[in-house]
Write a protein that holds these residues in place. Structure first.
Motif, PDB file in Angstrom:
ATOM      1  N   ILE A 157       0.861  -1.185   0.000  1.00  0.00           N
ATOM      2  CA  ILE A 157       0.000   0.000   0.000  1.00  0.00           C
ATOM      3  C   ILE A 157       0.895   1.231   0.000  1.00  0.00           C
ATOM      4  O   ILE A 157       1.719   1.415   0.898  1.00  0.00           O
ATOM      5  CB  ILE A 157      -0.929   0.006   1.229  1.00  0.00           C
ATOM      6  CG1 ILE A 157      -1.838  -1.224   1.206  1.00  0.00           C
ATOM      7  CG2 ILE A 157      -1.767   1.281   1.256  1.00  0.00           C
ATOM      8  CD1 ILE A 157      -2.764  -1.322   2.400  1.00  0.00           C
ATOM      9  N   SER A 158       0.731   2.083  -1.011  1.00  0.00           N
ATOM     10  CA  SER A 158       1.578   3.272  -1.119  1.00  0.00           C
ATOM     11  C   SER A 158       1.178   4.346  -0.118  1.00  0.00           C
ATOM     12  O   SER A 158       2.022   5.080   0.379  1.00  0.00           O
ATOM     13  CB  SER A 158       1.515   3.829  -2.543  1.00  0.00           C
ATOM     14  OG  SER A 158       0.175   4.177  -2.875  1.00  0.00           O
ATOM     15  N   GLY A 159      -0.114   4.463   0.169  1.00  0.00           N
ATOM     16  CA  GLY A 159      -0.536   5.436   1.177  1.00  0.00           C
ATOM     17  C   GLY A 159      -1.166   6.680   0.579  1.00  0.00           C
ATOM     18  O   GLY A 159      -0.611   7.778   0.704  1.00  0.00           O
ATOM     19  N   GLU A 194      -2.138   2.800  16.543  1.00  0.00           N
ATOM     20  CA  GLU A 194      -0.995   3.073  17.419  1.00  0.00           C
ATOM     21  C   GLU A 194       0.321   2.668  16.770  1.00  0.00           C
ATOM     22  O   GLU A 194       1.307   3.387  16.847  1.00  0.00           O
ATOM     23  CB  GLU A 194      -1.186   2.327  18.742  1.00  0.00           C
ATOM     24  CG  GLU A 194      -0.147   2.662  19.792  1.00  0.00           C
ATOM     25  CD  GLU A 194      -0.461   2.044  21.138  1.00  0.00           C
ATOM     26  OE1 GLU A 194       0.372   2.171  22.061  1.00  0.00           O
ATOM     27  OE2 GLU A 194      -1.539   1.422  21.273  1.00  0.00           O
ATOM     28  N   HIS A 195       0.368   1.510  16.139  1.00  0.00           N
ATOM     29  CA  HIS A 195       1.584   1.013  15.482  1.00  0.00           C
ATOM     30  C   HIS A 195       1.247   0.685  14.030  1.00  0.00           C
ATOM     31  O   HIS A 195       0.211   0.067  13.745  1.00  0.00           O
ATOM     32  CB  HIS A 195       2.137  -0.232  16.182  1.00  0.00           C
ATOM     33  CG  HIS A 195       2.426  -0.036  17.643  1.00  0.00           C
ATOM     34  ND1 HIS A 195       3.486   0.722  18.090  1.00  0.00           N
ATOM     35  CD2 HIS A 195       1.778  -0.484  18.744  1.00  0.00           C
ATOM     36  CE1 HIS A 195       3.487   0.721  19.415  1.00  0.00           C
ATOM     37  NE2 HIS A 195       2.457   0.010  19.831  1.00  0.00           N
ATOM     38  N   VAL A 196       2.153   1.080  13.121  1.00  0.00           N
ATOM     39  CA  VAL A 196       1.966   0.820  11.694  1.00  0.00           C
ATOM     40  C   VAL A 196       3.230   0.149  11.164  1.00  0.00           C
ATOM     41  O   VAL A 196       4.343   0.645  11.378  1.00  0.00           O
ATOM     42  CB  VAL A 196       1.687   2.120  10.905  1.00  0.00           C
ATOM     43  CG1 VAL A 196       1.605   1.827   9.414  1.00  0.00           C
ATOM     44  CG2 VAL A 196       0.404   2.773  11.389  1.00  0.00           C
ATOM     45  N   ASP A 240       8.792   1.131  -2.657  1.00  0.00           N
ATOM     46  CA  ASP A 240       9.104   2.554  -2.832  1.00  0.00           C
ATOM     47  C   ASP A 240       9.556   3.129  -1.492  1.00  0.00           C
ATOM     48  O   ASP A 240       8.769   3.201  -0.537  1.00  0.00           O
ATOM     49  CB  ASP A 240       7.890   3.305  -3.356  1.00  0.00           C
ATOM     50  CG  ASP A 240       8.204   4.766  -3.679  1.00  0.00           C
ATOM     51  OD1 ASP A 240       9.391   5.155  -3.563  1.00  0.00           O
ATOM     52  OD2 ASP A 240       7.284   5.514  -4.035  1.00  0.00           O
ATOM     53  N   LEU A 241      10.808   3.520  -1.411  1.00  0.00           N
ATOM     54  CA  LEU A 241      11.341   4.077  -0.172  1.00  0.00           C
ATOM     55  C   LEU A 241      10.644   5.371   0.218  1.00  0.00           C
ATOM     56  O   LEU A 241      10.529   5.687   1.405  1.00  0.00           O
ATOM     57  CB  LEU A 241      12.852   4.315  -0.322  1.00  0.00           C
ATOM     58  CG  LEU A 241      13.576   4.993   0.844  1.00  0.00           C
ATOM     59  CD1 LEU A 241      13.493   4.122   2.100  1.00  0.00           C
ATOM     60  CD2 LEU A 241      15.034   5.258   0.480  1.00  0.00           C
ATOM     61  N   GLU A 272       6.713   6.419   5.142  1.00  0.00           N
ATOM     62  CA  GLU A 272       6.985   7.532   6.044  1.00  0.00           C
ATOM     63  C   GLU A 272       6.090   7.476   7.278  1.00  0.00           C
ATOM     64  O   GLU A 272       6.494   7.865   8.363  1.00  0.00           O
ATOM     65  CB  GLU A 272       6.790   8.854   5.304  1.00  0.00           C
ATOM     66  CG  GLU A 272       7.747   9.048   4.134  1.00  0.00           C
ATOM     67  CD  GLU A 272       7.485  10.341   3.397  1.00  0.00           C
ATOM     68  OE1 GLU A 272       6.548  11.065   3.799  1.00  0.00           O
ATOM     69  OE2 GLU A 272       8.200  10.634   2.414  1.00  0.00           O
ATOM     70  N   ARG A 273       4.856   6.998   7.124  1.00  0.00           N
ATOM     71  CA  ARG A 273       3.936   6.911   8.253  1.00  0.00           C
ATOM     72  C   ARG A 273       4.279   5.757   9.193  1.00  0.00           C
ATOM     73  O   ARG A 273       4.004   5.813  10.388  1.00  0.00           O
ATOM     74  CB  ARG A 273       2.504   6.751   7.709  1.00  0.00           C
ATOM     75  CG  ARG A 273       1.448   6.360   8.730  1.00  0.00           C
ATOM     76  CD  ARG A 273       1.227   7.457   9.765  1.00  0.00           C
ATOM     77  NE  ARG A 273       0.143   7.113  10.661  1.00  0.00           N
ATOM     78  CZ  ARG A 273       0.275   6.385  11.769  1.00  0.00           C
ATOM     79  NH1 ARG A 273       1.473   5.892  12.072  1.00  0.00           N
ATOM     80  NH2 ARG A 273      -0.755   6.143  12.547  1.00  0.00           N
ATOM     81  N   ALA A 274       4.896   4.715   8.675  1.00  0.00           N
ATOM     82  CA  ALA A 274       5.095   3.491   9.448  1.00  0.00           C
ATOM     83  C   ALA A 274       6.147   3.683  10.533  1.00  0.00           C
ATOM     84  O   ALA A 274       7.133   4.396  10.359  1.00  0.00           O
ATOM     85  CB  ALA A 274       5.504   2.353   8.521  1.00  0.00           C
TER      86      ALA A 274
END
Length: 413
Positions: free
Chosen positions: A346-348, A360-362, A368-369, A375-377
């Protein structure tokens, strides 16, 4: 007024370097008249910030002005590195005027998001003069940053809810708090009602507004608002009160006198977990979702079953009919409040990130870096999800085999 006529040949001759057989020219030399010639390389070098592993450039107006005007030399700015931020000061309340007690669920020995919201409500009632004390059956981490001035750790009375209520009620009688707050959850709501009956005190349940002036809750299908002054016992609804956003507190450990837990008449108690495959996404604690970067949905379903997670999906897969519509995660689907969200491929998209804002945790897996989900994880794996899923299944199978080898059949442990 007449302007002097430019002589390009004379200007070129003036900046010619005599050394060498081939004609060479000094482009940094300032001409006798007119506007100075720009040197992009010197400008870029003057904007570079020293000490960084990757090239970084300062594009502030001062540096650009120095680079564009020839009357000032272009030099790299040596600015001092910012000092590391000092740790936040811990607020200590030596002698609080009164106490506001919080009895959290503290599943697994740590505060949940709902527990932290109840602590934020308790801080509102305590104000500057009062103190917040957490009363937990067993250890509980993170009470100080969540806003607790004191912490009472009781011996875990076990799964018997009556014994748990008796132990906590005895501790509250010794503390004599002005207010006691519980989370309006399955366990917290049941415990609050048992303690209210045991103490003979009225309970104001499902409060959605908590303030020193009073508590507010909905009634009659949310067509009526009931208001009351803060009483002795109250439960706080989920996602109604913000967390404590101030400085961390001391969370000093207190010892209280508690009566021994009464003998239970229950022979055994067992918590039966719900089938994660049938739990609604809005109530799921652990969600594993597939995105457009996933093609092997059969392996994905095996991963979901092995992790005992609730399946989810992005909007692209649901629109394509590859996943049911009720599994769609996002602002246009289901907004999650899960403890952990595991995103595969999932790109987001913005609407998807809105749907997992309360998680709470992703954990994210993507090639794709620079994907928004990466970035959210909190934990990111930059790899193809098609290769990660079989490896994860092998590790889970290996772990299950080791557990079976350590606990053979017939072993009571």
């Amino acid at each position: 007024m007449t302007r002097l006529r430019r002589d390009p040949r004379a200007e070129r001759t003036a900046i010619r370097v005599a050394a060498g057989t081939r004609p060479r020219y000094d482009r940094t030399a300032k001409p006798a008249g007119g506007r100075p010639r720009r040197d992009p390389r010197a400008e870029r070098a003057g904007q570079r910030v020293p000490g960084a592993s990757r090239p970084r450039f300062d594009l502030s107006p001062i540096i650009l002005s120095q680079a564009l005007h020839g009357d000032r030399p272009v030099v790299a700015e040596t600015r001092p590195r910012p000092a590391p931020e000092a740790a936040p000061r811990i607020v200590v309340v030596e002698d609080p005027a009164f106490l506001v007690a919080v009895v959290p669920d503290a599943t697994g020995g740590r505060l949940s998001g709902h527990d932290r919201q109840v602590l934020g409500a308790a801080r509102t009632l305590a104000g500057r003069e009062g103190g917040v004390v957490v009363v937990s059956a067993g250890p509980c981490e993170g009470c100080g940053p969540a806003g607790a001035d004191r912490h009472v750790v009781l011996d875990d009375p076990g799964p018997d809810p009556a014994a748990r209520a008796a132990t906590i009620a005895a501790a509250l009688a010794d503390l004599e708090p002005r207010h006691v707050l519980f989370p309006e959850s399955l366990d917290g709501g049941d415990l609050a009602r048992r303690i209210a009956v045991r103490m003979g005190v009225a309970l104001f349940d499902n409060a959605e507004v908590v303030a020193a002036a009073g508590l507010v809750r909905p009634a009659r299908g949310r067509r009526v608002e009931q208001r009351a002054a803060p009483g002795r016992l109250a439960t706080v609804a989920a996602d109604a009160v913000p967390d404590h956003a101030g400085a961390p507190r001391e969370a000093r450990v207190l010892t209280v006198a508690t009566a021994p837990a009464p003998a239970s008449r229950l022979l055994s108690t067992e918590r039966i977990p719900a089938d994660p495959a049938t739990v609604p996404l809005a109530l799921a604690e652990f969600v594993t979702a597939a995105g457009n970067g996933l093609t092997d949905l059969d392996t994905f379903r095996q991963v979901v079953a092995a992790l005992r997670a609730t399946p989810g999906a992005s909007r692209v897969l649901c629109d394509a009919g590859l996943m049911p519509r009720h599994t769609q995660v996002g602002a246009s689907g289901t907004v999650l409040a899960a403890t952990c969200y595991f995103a595969l491929g999932i790109s987001g998209a913005p609407q998807h990130l809105q749907g997992i804002a309360g998680c709470e945790h992703v954990v994210a897996v993507n090639t794709d870096l620079h994907a928004s989900m990466i970035e959210r994880a909190g934990l990111a794996i930059v790899q193809d999800a098609q290769a990660v899923m079989p490896a994860l299944l092998r590790l889970l199978a290996q772990e299950a085999g080791e557990q079976e080898a350590g606990h053979p059949a017939g072993d009571p442990s």
